[in-house]
Design a protein around this motif. Sequence first.
Motif, PDB file in Angstrom:
ATOM      1  N   TYR A  29      -9.370 -24.749  14.879  1.00  0.00           N
ATOM      2  CA  TYR A  29     -10.753 -25.230  14.769  1.00  0.00           C
ATOM      3  C   TYR A  29     -11.005 -26.349  15.777  1.00  0.00           C
ATOM      4  O   TYR A  29     -11.998 -26.328  16.505  1.00  0.00           O
ATOM      5  N   VAL A  30     -10.102 -27.310  15.835  1.00  0.00           N
ATOM      6  CA  VAL A  30     -10.239 -28.428  16.776  1.00  0.00           C
ATOM      7  C   VAL A  30     -10.268 -27.911  18.215  1.00  0.00           C
ATOM      8  O   VAL A  30     -11.098 -28.338  19.029  1.00  0.00           O
ATOM      9  N   GLY A  31      -9.375 -26.981  18.529  1.00  0.00           N
ATOM     10  CA  GLY A  31      -9.336 -26.434  19.888  1.00  0.00           C
ATOM     11  C   GLY A  31     -10.610 -25.702  20.257  1.00  0.00           C
ATOM     12  O   GLY A  31     -11.162 -25.910  21.347  1.00  0.00           O
ATOM     13  N   LEU A  32     -11.095 -24.860  19.356  1.00  0.00           N
ATOM     14  CA  LEU A  32     -12.297 -24.091  19.631  1.00  0.00           C
ATOM     15  C   LEU A  32     -13.520 -24.987  19.766  1.00  0.00           C
ATOM     16  O   LEU A  32     -14.313 -24.840  20.705  1.00  0.00           O
ATOM     17  N   VAL A  33     -13.657 -25.926  18.863  1.00  0.00           N
ATOM     18  CA  VAL A  33     -14.805 -26.832  18.921  1.00  0.00           C
ATOM     19  C   VAL A  33     -14.732 -27.695  20.185  1.00  0.00           C
ATOM     20  O   VAL A  33     -15.752 -27.957  20.822  1.00  0.00           O
ATOM     21  N   SER A  34     -13.537 -28.103  20.575  1.00  0.00           N
ATOM     22  CA  SER A  34     -13.380 -28.891  21.806  1.00  0.00           C
ATOM     23  C   SER A  34     -13.841 -28.092  23.025  1.00  0.00           C
ATOM     24  O   SER A  34     -14.511 -28.628  23.911  1.00  0.00           O
ATOM     25  N   LEU A  35     -13.487 -26.822  23.062  1.00  0.00           N
ATOM     26  CA  LEU A  35     -13.927 -25.974  24.166  1.00  0.00           C
ATOM     27  C   LEU A  35     -15.454 -25.824  24.178  1.00  0.00           C
ATOM     28  O   LEU A  35     -16.078 -25.890  25.238  1.00  0.00           O
ATOM     29  N   LEU A  36     -16.040 -25.638  23.003  1.00  0.00           N
ATOM     30  CA  LEU A  36     -17.498 -25.494  22.926  1.00  0.00           C
ATOM     31  C   LEU A  36     -18.219 -26.768  23.349  1.00  0.00           C
ATOM     32  O   LEU A  36     -19.230 -26.717  24.064  1.00  0.00           O
ATOM     33  N   VAL A  37     -17.696 -27.914  22.937  1.00  0.00           N
ATOM     34  CA  VAL A  37     -18.291 -29.197  23.334  1.00  0.00           C
ATOM     35  C   VAL A  37     -18.130 -29.404  24.840  1.00  0.00           C
ATOM     36  O   VAL A  37     -19.060 -29.854  25.521  1.00  0.00           O
TER      37      VAL A  37
END
Length: 186
Positions: free
Chosen positions: A72-80
């Motif tokens: 979740y952290v990785g995916l959200v970081s990529l989206l941000v």
Amino acid sequence: MKLTEQWKDKWVTQPGLMLITVVIWSIFIGLCIKAGALLFTSIYSFFKPIVSQDLYEGLNLYGLRNEEIWFYVGLVSLLVAIACLKAYLYYLMIRIFLTINLNHPFSKEVSVLISEIASIAIQTGLLIILTTGSLKWLIKRGFDIPSMGAYTGGAFEYLLLGALIYAIAQVFKRGVEIQSENELTV
């Protein structure tokens, strides 16, 4: 005082550029709001997990957050990161339109800004490809990920944009050289 006169001069001599600048400013502000909202809700979701059901405009990553926090952290970081790069791209465009002078359009500063826009566009395209690959990998592993075309679409377009702007940057670089040679010979 000098800055005010410069702005008045730009509005009178280059109204088309200033109108485009206003449009780009509005897009830039919208992208900043999107990036900021996504960042804020993502951070807030660590303290209140239910927030991950609607991170931004219906983006629901609640299942991923509950199953595997690090993915979740990785995916959200990529989206941000994608949202921030898009906003930064428009910021650079604003700087170009505020800097360019139609009487002497070829300047070193504009040339550098155009090169930086090309670089950011290519980085955005590559990051979108990386994010799309990560999403496919997560889906293949059985995680419940909603369709995120609005967040991960357009990789090819950004790569093509970056290549095109890189070519324009090379033309601008040569234009700066020719313009400086002409100023020296006159």
